[in-house]
Each structure stands twice: as C-alpha cells, then as structure tokens.
Motif scaffolding. Structure first.
Motif, PDB file in Angstrom:
ATOM      1  N   ILE A 103     -64.193 107.782   6.930  1.00 40.30           N
ATOM      2  CA  ILE A 103     -63.678 109.010   6.122  1.00 40.30           C
ATOM      3  C   ILE A 103     -63.414 110.075   7.222  1.00 40.30           C
ATOM      4  CG2 ILE A 103     -64.764 110.791   4.623  1.00 40.30           C
ATOM      5  CD1 ILE A 103     -62.859 108.935   3.258  1.00 40.30           C
ATOM      6  N   ASP A 154     -63.117 114.811  -4.742  1.00 47.86           N
ATOM      7  CA  ASP A 154     -64.602 115.310  -4.839  1.00 47.86           C
ATOM      8  C   ASP A 154     -64.555 116.715  -4.449  1.00 47.86           C
ATOM      9  OD1 ASP A 154     -64.952 112.892  -6.238  1.00 47.86           O
ATOM     10  OD2 ASP A 154     -66.281 111.700  -4.359  1.00 47.86           O
ATOM     11  N   VAL A 198     -61.987 111.589  -1.828  1.00 41.13           N
ATOM     12  CA  VAL A 198     -63.038 112.541  -1.171  1.00 41.13           C
ATOM     13  C   VAL A 198     -62.519 113.774  -1.596  1.00 41.13           C
ATOM     14  CG1 VAL A 198     -64.134 113.281   1.083  1.00 41.13           C
ATOM     15  CG2 VAL A 198     -63.825 110.821   0.563  1.00 41.13           C
ATOM     16  N   ALA A 210     -69.865 111.363   1.622  1.00 39.76           N
ATOM     17  CA  ALA A 210     -68.794 110.364   1.636  1.00 39.76           C
ATOM     18  C   ALA A 210     -68.816 109.384   2.487  1.00 39.76           C
ATOM     19  CB  ALA A 210     -67.633 110.738   1.666  1.00 39.76           C
TER      20      ALA A 210
END
Ligand code: HEM
Ligand SMILES: *[C@@H]1O[C@H](CO)[C@@H](O)[C@H](O)[C@H]1NC(C)=O
Length: 313
Positions: free
Chosen positions: A61, A112, A109, A54
C-alpha cells in the motif's frame, strides 16, 4: 525627523510586502505546511493511522499510494483528478488510461482516509492533499526521508484523459522522459531522484526489461527493487549501476547514449550516498507537489474523492 523616519519605514515595509508577493507569484508555493493546524490539527495522524492499518494486510500500500500522488500531479496538476470515477458525460475517469488501468491501486484506502477525515473535520481536507500527505507518510513508514508536506490544495471538478494518456511510459526513451518532466519544471536531478521511488512496490512482468521471459503471465508481479523490495533506500541506484533495473525507463538513465552528460552522474551520486538521495528526493517531492495546485476559492473540498460535489450523492 521622526515623521520622515516613520515614513521611510512604511515605504520599506511596503517594498518588503511587494517583494514577498512577487516571490509568491514567481514560483514560490502558495501552499503551506501549517494549512490545517487550526482547521484539522489531527489530519496527519488520521492519514497515518489509516495507512498503518491498511499495510498490515497489504504491505504494498505505501508504494501504491505514492504513485497515485505522482499520477495525480502530472495530470491537471495536483488536484485529485485521478481519483474521480466515471460519471458520463461530464466526467471521464483517468483510471482507464494505459498508465493506470489494472495498475494504479490503493483507491479504497484513499476512501478510508477520506471517511476518517470527514469524521474528524467535515469538509476540510481535500483529496489532493490526502494524496500528498499519504505520499510522505508512505515513504517515512518504509524507512525513507521525512519532509514537511505543503498543504492547501483544493480538488478539481474535471478530469483530463488526453493528458493522462501522456503520462510517462516505461518504454519512453530518456529524452522523452526528460521532456515530460521538464514540462513541469522538473529537471534531471528531479527525474533521477523521483524515479528512486521504484525502491519499493511491484511491477507486472510485461513492463520489465525481461518481459516475462520465464514464461509468466503478463500481469505476474515482481519486485521493482530486487535487492531490498520493501525498504525505501538507495539500493535502486545500486541495481541500475549493476544493469539490473526492472523498467526500461529506469535503466535508460544510465544506458542512453546521452545519459553520460545528464542523468548518469546523478545516478552514481545517489548510489554512493543515501543521504544525498534522501535530501534530493524530499526536495523533488515538494516540487512535484507544487504542480499547479488549485487554491483559495478555486475548486472545492470534495466530500467523496470519487465524485465532484453537488451531484445529489
Ligand atoms: C519516469 C517516469 C516513470 C515511469 C515511466 C514509471 C513507470 C512505472 C511502471 C510501469 C510501474 C509498474 C506498474 C505496473 O506494473 O502495474 C511503476 C510502479 C511504481 N511507480 Fe513509477 N514510473 C515513473 C515515475 C515514478 C515516480 C515519479 C514515482 C513516485 C514519486 C513512481 C512511483 C512508483 C511506485 C511506488 C510504483 C510501485 C506501485 C505499486 O506497487 O503499486 N514512479 N512505475
Ligand atoms: C513482450 O512479449 C509479448 C509476448 O511475446 C509481446 O507481445 C510484447 O510486444 C513484448 N513487449 C515488449 C515491450 O517488447
């Protein structure tokens, strides 16, 4: 003689167990660094891989993820409540309060990471633990300290919008910040160390001390640490010492009239010794991660971090 000594041994063992139980009850953590060793040995690697991927397209992030852990733990304890989306009337999301709206980020994220973990070990790793793991990995990836993350939190099934509205504000005076941290048994050292997370990540200029005086729009992004913006180091404290902190809530740790007797000496210590800062940051992150976790059979392991289970999704 033998019978007597084995009896006293038994008594000794019983006393020892009682002591351990008492310690666990009196603030010792019910969490454990080996919690997923048998049930999901790849958990740490899976989280790390998703964050690594990411940050290639979004270098911010890591900073965004550690902030989610903070905003989760300060509301209802570290129970993943921050991750829940609106599902009215039962669930009113915490994402819409001032501290989070158009500010908290990184949720896709987290999705994910959850999907990758459900693939590797279905139904095992909680969303609350994902945030704790992601926080440590994010700091490590940015060059900061490592620590052994305590795990075993379960996910809550409620949110607390009132409490989320009470998250620390960049405009809170020092005494208010201290009060909000003390509510969770976090002292001045924890407050100063944890604010050191502002060594990376971004801030909208509307929250800075300069308040967009160069004519930018309110949401224009600036670096929180204007010296080494993407590195996790102790330069944040150097900035404070030079009077160059971005947030009013950063600078008050030196400038408040009461700071000289409380937070200022700690700021100077961390400015002068990065190892000292790193050690204390790791210890304070573990303390923050211990705020009222759900354990045992409390809560659940959410399948989707945005929704409680059993809603037909
Ligand atoms: C003392 C209380 C704190 C206050 C008042 C505060 C306030 C803020 C504000 C206003 C921002 C910028 C948000 C925006 O512009 O959208 C921010 C960003 C950030 N905060 Fe804090 N914070 C505090 C404590 C913490 C703690 C304890 C951590 C983590 C341990 C943390 C980590 C971060 C990070 C990494 C960012 C950048 C996030 C990103 O780039 O997405 N903060 N904080
Ligand atoms: C920042 O500036 C805007 C526009 O001038 C103003 O409305 C706002 O109140 C200011 N914020 C603070 C915290 O002073």
């Amino acid at each position: 003689m033998a019978a007597a000594s084995s009896r006293s041994l038994a008594l000794l063992l019983a006393a020892h167990c009682a002591l351990l139980l008492a310690l666990a009850g009196a603030g010792g953590s019910p969490l454990s660094s080996t919690f997923y060793d048998a049930s999901c040995p790849s958990a740490h690697d899976v989280v790390r891989r998703v964050i690594q991927n990411a940050r290639v397209s979004d270098p911010r992030i890591p900073a965004s993820l550690i902030r989610l852990h903070f905003h989760d733990c300060f509301v209802n304890g570290c129970d993943g409540s921050l991750l829940l989306d609106d599902d009215l009337p039962a669930i009113q999301t915490e994402k819409s309060v001032p501290a989070n709206a158009k500010s908290a980020r990184g949720f896709p994220v987290v999705d994910d990471i959850k999907a990758a973990l459900e693939n590797a070990c279905p139904g095992v790793v909680s969303c609350a633990d994902i945030l704790a793991l992601a926080a440590e990995i994010s700091v490590e990836l940015a060059g900061g300290p490592r620590w052994s993350v305590l795990l075993g939190r379960r996910d809550g099934t409620t949110t607390n919008v009132q409490s989320a509205k009470n998250l620390p504000s960049p405009f809170d005076p020092l005494t208010k910040l201290q009060e909000k941290f003390r509510n969770f048994n976090l002292d001045d050292t924890d407050l100063v160390a944890l604010q050191g997370a502002h060594t990376f990540g971004k801030v909208q200029c509307q929250f800075t001390r300069e308040n967009c005086t160069a004519g930018q729009t309110a949401g224009a992004l600036e670096n929180l640490d204007q010296t080494t913006p993407n590195l996790f180091d102790n330069k944040y404290y150097g900035n404070l010492v030079q009077g160059r902190a971005q947030l009013p809530s950063d600078q008050v740790m030196l400038s408040d009239p009461t700071a000289a007797a409380s937070t200022a000496p700690i700021v100077h210590r961390f400015a002068g010794n990065q190892q000292d800062f790193f050690r204390n940051f790791a210890a304070s992150m573990i303390k923050m991660g211990n705020i009222s976790p759900l354990t045992g059979n409390d809560g659940e392991i959410r399948k989707n971090c945005r929704r409680v289970n059993g809603k037909g999704y």
